[in-house]
Design an enzyme around this catalytic site. Sequence first.
Site, PDB file in Angstrom:
ATOM      1  N   HIS A  48       1.098  -1.393   0.037  1.00 56.40           N
ATOM      2  CA  HIS A  48      -0.255   0.271   0.893  1.00 56.40           C
ATOM      3  C   HIS A  48       0.338   1.855  -0.132  1.00 56.40           C
ATOM      4  O   HIS A  48       2.097   1.200   0.342  1.00 56.40           O
ATOM      5  CB  HIS A  48      -0.983   0.240   0.993  1.00 56.40           C
TER       6      HIS A  48
HETATM    7  P1  TYD Z   1      -1.525  -2.452   7.615  1.00 52.63           P
HETATM    8  O1  TYD Z   1      -1.017  -1.272   7.849  1.00 52.63           O
HETATM    9  O2  TYD Z   1      -1.966  -2.963   5.844  1.00 52.63           O
HETATM   10  O3  TYD Z   1      -0.408  -3.529   7.919  1.00 52.63           O
HETATM   11  P2  TYD Z   1       1.346  -3.601   7.366  1.00 52.63           P
HETATM   12  O4  TYD Z   1       1.030  -2.761   6.188  1.00 52.63           O
HETATM   13  O5  TYD Z   1       2.292  -3.742   8.013  1.00 52.63           O
HETATM   14  O6  TYD Z   1       0.806  -4.828   6.526  1.00 52.63           O
HETATM   15  O7  TYD Z   1      -2.251  -2.905   8.621  1.00 52.63           O
HETATM   16  C1  TYD Z   1      -3.055  -4.346   8.805  1.00 52.63           C
HETATM   17  C2  TYD Z   1      -4.540  -4.549  10.032  1.00 52.63           C
HETATM   18  O8  TYD Z   1      -3.740  -3.826  10.613  1.00 52.63           O
HETATM   19  C3  TYD Z   1      -5.370  -3.902   8.796  1.00 52.63           C
HETATM   20  O9  TYD Z   1      -6.706  -4.359   9.191  1.00 52.63           O
HETATM   21  C4  TYD Z   1      -5.836  -2.805   9.632  1.00 52.63           C
HETATM   22  C5  TYD Z   1      -5.279  -2.660  11.711  1.00 52.63           C
HETATM   23  N1  TYD Z   1      -4.218  -1.308  11.576  1.00 52.63           N
HETATM   24  C6  TYD Z   1      -5.321  -0.819  12.671  1.00 52.63           C
HETATM   25  O10 TYD Z   1      -6.072  -1.325  13.411  1.00 52.63           O
HETATM   26  N2  TYD Z   1      -3.997   0.222  13.356  1.00 52.63           N
HETATM   27  C7  TYD Z   1      -3.112   0.034  12.904  1.00 52.63           C
HETATM   28  O11 TYD Z   1      -2.764   1.376  13.853  1.00 52.63           O
HETATM   29  C8  TYD Z   1      -2.659  -0.445  11.483  1.00 52.63           C
HETATM   30  C9  TYD Z   1      -1.083  -0.065  11.800  1.00 52.63           C
HETATM   31  C10 TYD Z   1      -3.395  -1.522  11.376  1.00 52.63           C
END
Ligand code: TYD
Length: 134
Positions: A48
Amino acid sequence: MKFKIIEVPKIEDPRGNLSVIEKDVIPFPIKRVYFIYDIPTGAERGGHTHKHQKSVLFAVNGSFDVILNDGDQSYLISLNTPNKGLFIPNGYWRELKNFSSGAVCLVISSDEYDENDYIRDYDVFISELKNKYP
Ligand code: TYD
């Protein structure tokens, strides 16, 4: 703004090393800290970009690779030293892969969690860049 490595102090000691992240070494006011751990072998994270949010990533244990893409070029940055973090400005597509066993990724963020700040579709990311810089 370009990504860059941020080095924080390492206080070496026979009892174990200590590193400190003080707010002034982070190029934005810190709003949130989170960490990713218990990462299964072969898992990949990220996939992303953020419209506004900036972050600094640290491999506080183990190692992993960060692949950044600005829509034009791709860059591979290996994080494998606890006291060297990666500043990622908004607008970079990011992928995290090749996590070592026991790797822990600490993320310092400029904003609170907001799903509306994410673009999770690579084609949308590319077309938004084209709208901005046609
Ligand atoms: P995401 O940011 O997509 O993780 P990564 O980039 O590390 O793969 O987040 C994964 C999931 O966690 C998504 O459903 C949103 C949730 N999340 C939160 O609820 N709070 C947060 O601060 C973060 C970073 C993610």
